[in-house]
Design an enzyme around this catalytic site. Structure first.
Site, PDB file in Angstrom:
ATOM      1  CG  ASP A  15      -0.457  -0.039   2.627  1.00  0.00           C
ATOM      2  OD1 ASP A  15       0.827  -0.750   2.521  1.00  0.00           O
ATOM      3  OD2 ASP A  15      -0.970   0.226   3.514  1.00  0.00           O
ATOM      4  CG  HIS A 257      -3.897   0.550   5.597  1.00  0.00           C
ATOM      5  ND1 HIS A 257      -5.165   0.415   6.459  1.00  0.00           N
ATOM      6  CD2 HIS A 257      -3.622  -0.657   5.405  1.00  0.00           C
ATOM      7  CE1 HIS A 257      -5.353  -1.038   6.479  1.00  0.00           C
ATOM      8  NE2 HIS A 257      -4.424  -1.621   5.864  1.00  0.00           N
TER       9      HIS A 257
HETATM   10  C1  BDR Z   1      -0.473  -0.118   7.974  1.00  0.00           C
HETATM   11  O1  BDR Z   1       0.738  -1.196   8.228  1.00  0.00           O
HETATM   12  C2  BDR Z   1       1.392  -1.305   7.161  1.00  0.00           C
HETATM   13  O2  BDR Z   1       1.384  -2.894   7.026  1.00  0.00           O
HETATM   14  C3  BDR Z   1       0.711  -0.879   5.932  1.00  0.00           C
HETATM   15  O3  BDR Z   1       1.603  -0.536   4.952  1.00  0.00           O
HETATM   16  C4  BDR Z   1      -0.109   0.275   6.476  1.00  0.00           C
HETATM   17  O4  BDR Z   1       0.880   1.457   6.593  1.00  0.00           O
HETATM   18  C5  BDR Z   1      -1.762  -0.779   8.089  1.00  0.00           C
HETATM   19  O5  BDR Z   1      -1.874  -0.949   9.700  1.00  0.00           O
HETATM   20 CA    CA Z   2       3.091   1.454   5.430  1.00  0.00          CA
END
Ligand code: BDR
Ligand code: CA
Length: 336
Positions: A15, A257
Site C-alpha cells: 500500500d 491504507h
Molecule cells: C499499515 O501497516 C502497514 O502494514 C501498511 O503499509 C500500513 O501502513 C496498516 O496497519
Molecule cells: Ca505502510
C-alpha cells in the site's frame, strides 16, 4: 494553484507503493523526497523497493534511508505482543502462499542508491532550510519523524500538516488494541501527537471504509499505464490477503491504507468524518500502541484530527486521475 511540497515516509510495502505512485503522479503534489523506515519489511528491502519504484516511474526523487527499528520499544525485552497473525488462514494464489507485502516489489532491480544522509537528519536539514511549509505523510512506523522532532522541535514551524496512516478507534489489526504502525513505535507516535503541528490521523476506521474492490482494480487495468497495472497488481494481492484472513464489510476488497493519506492531501473531502479530538498513545504493557481518542463532551485539549470515515468512490477516482498521467514504459514482473 501551487503544488504542495510533500515528504513521504514509507515502509514499502504494497500500500506504500500505491501511495508513492499517487504522490509522484498527482498534479497537486511536489514529492521532494521519500524517507524509508523498517516495518512491512526490513529497512534494506523497504529502501530498495522505494528506489525500484522511482526507477520504474522514471523520476529522480531522492530516497533517504531511515531507522531500522523503533526508538525505544524493542530495548525492552518483554514488551507485550499477542501474536494473533499466526492464527490467520493463509492467503494463497496459484497454489502458493502470498503475503500482504512481498519482500521485493515485482519491479526490475535498480542500481540506484539511497542518499548518504540518514532520514531523521534530512528532515531537520531540509525543513530548517525550507522557505515554504512542507507536508509530511508518514505511513510506516513513526520513528524517523519522531526522532527528527526530538532532535529539533523547531522544525514544527516548517510543517504544514502531518498526515499519519496509523491507529484505530474501533478497529485494530496488530493486536486487540493497536494498529501496526503505531504498535511498532508508540513513543515516536506520542511525540508527533504532542508536537504542536496540525496532525491528521488516517486510522483503520477510515481506511477500512474507503476500500478498493476487484472491480476498481479492473478499472485501473483499463487505464493501461504502468502505474495503473502495477497498483492493480498490488491491490489484488491485498484483496486475496484480506479475503483470507482479514475480511472487510465489502467482499473482495482491500484497505489500501497509505494511499488514502495521499488522496487526502490531494482532496481533503475524501475523509468524510474528520473530528477535532484529543489523541493520546498508550505507552505501556497491554495498550502499548493504542490510539486513545478522547470523545467525551469535554475532552482533554484537542491536539489532532481523527478520521472516522472515507469515501471509497472518491478515493478510486483520485487514484485513477493520478494513474492515467503516467508515461512510464516499465513492466510489472511476475511475482517470484
Ligand atoms: C499499515 O501497516 C502497514 O502494514 C501498511 O503499509 C500500513 O501502513 C496498516 O496497519
Ligand atoms: Ca505502510
Amino acid at each position: 494553484m501551487a503544488k504542495r511540497k510533500v515528504i513521504l515516509d514509507v515502509d514499502t510495502g504494497s500500500d506504500d507503493a500505491v501511495a508513492l505512485c499517487a504522490a509522484v503522479l498527482s498534479p497537486d503534489i511536489e514529492l521532494v523526497a521519500a524517507c524509508s523506515v523498517w516495518g512491512n519489511q526490513p529497512i534494506e528491502n523497504t529502501t530498495d523497493n522505494t528506489l525500484r519504484l522511482f526507477e520504474a516511474l522514471g523520476v529522480d526523487i531522492p530516497v533517504y534511508r531511515g531507522c531500522d527499528t523503533a526508538m525505544t520499544k524493542y530495548l525492552c525485552k518483554n514488551y507485550v505482543e499477542l501474536d494473533a497473525w499466526r492464527l490467520r488462514p493463509k492467503a494463497m494464489r496459484g497454489g502458493k502462499e502470498i503475503s500482504m507485502h512481498s519482500a521485493h516489489l515485482p519491479l526490475a532491480p535498480t542500481n540506484r542508491k539511497a542518499e548518504d544522509m540518514p532520514a531523521a537528519c534530512f528532515y531537520v536539514d531540509y525543513l530548517r532550510k525550507s522557505k515554504e511549509k512542507v507536508t509530511l505523510i508518514p505511513v510506516g512506523p513513526l520513528t524517523n519523524v519522531g526522532l527528527a522532532l526530538r532532535i529539533a522541535p523547531d522544525i514544527v514551524d516548517k510543517i504544514e500538516e502531518i498526515v499519519i496512516m496509523g491507529g484505530g478507534s474501533k478497529i485494530t489489526n496488530h493486536d486487540p488494541w493497536s494498529e501496526s504502525n503505531i504498535f511498532h513505535d508508540p513513543e515516536a507516535a506520542q511525540i508527533i501527537a504532542e508536537c504542536g503541528a496540525r496532525v491528521v490521523w488516517v486510522p483503520l476506521d477510515a481506511t477500512h471504509r474507503a476500500v478498493i474492490t476487484l472491480d476498481d482494480c479492473k478499472r485501473f487495468r483499463d487505464i493501461g499505464t504502468f502505474a495503473a497495472n502495477f497498483c492493480a497488481s498490488q491491490c489484488e494481492q491485498r484483496i486475496i490477503n484480506h479475503d483470507a484472513g482479514q475480511p472487510l464489510d465489502i467482499p473482495h476488497a482491500a484497505a489500501v491504507h497509505d494511499a488514502l493519506c495521499v488522496a487526502y492531501v490531494i482532496d481533503p473531502t475524501v475523509l468524510t468524518d474528520l473530528r477535532h479530538c484529543h489523541v493520546e498513545i498508550g505507552l505501556d504493557g497491554y495498550g502499548s500502541g493504542q490510539t486513545i481518542v478522547d470523545q467525551r463532551a469535554y475532552p482533554l485539549e484537542r491536539n489532532g484530527w481523527f478520521a472516522f470515515d472515507g469515501d471509497r468512490f472518491k478515493f478510486v477516482d483520485i487514484l485513477c486521475d493520478c494513474f492515467q498521467r503516467d508515461k512510464s514504459t516499465a513492466q510489472v514482473l511476475e511475482e517470484a
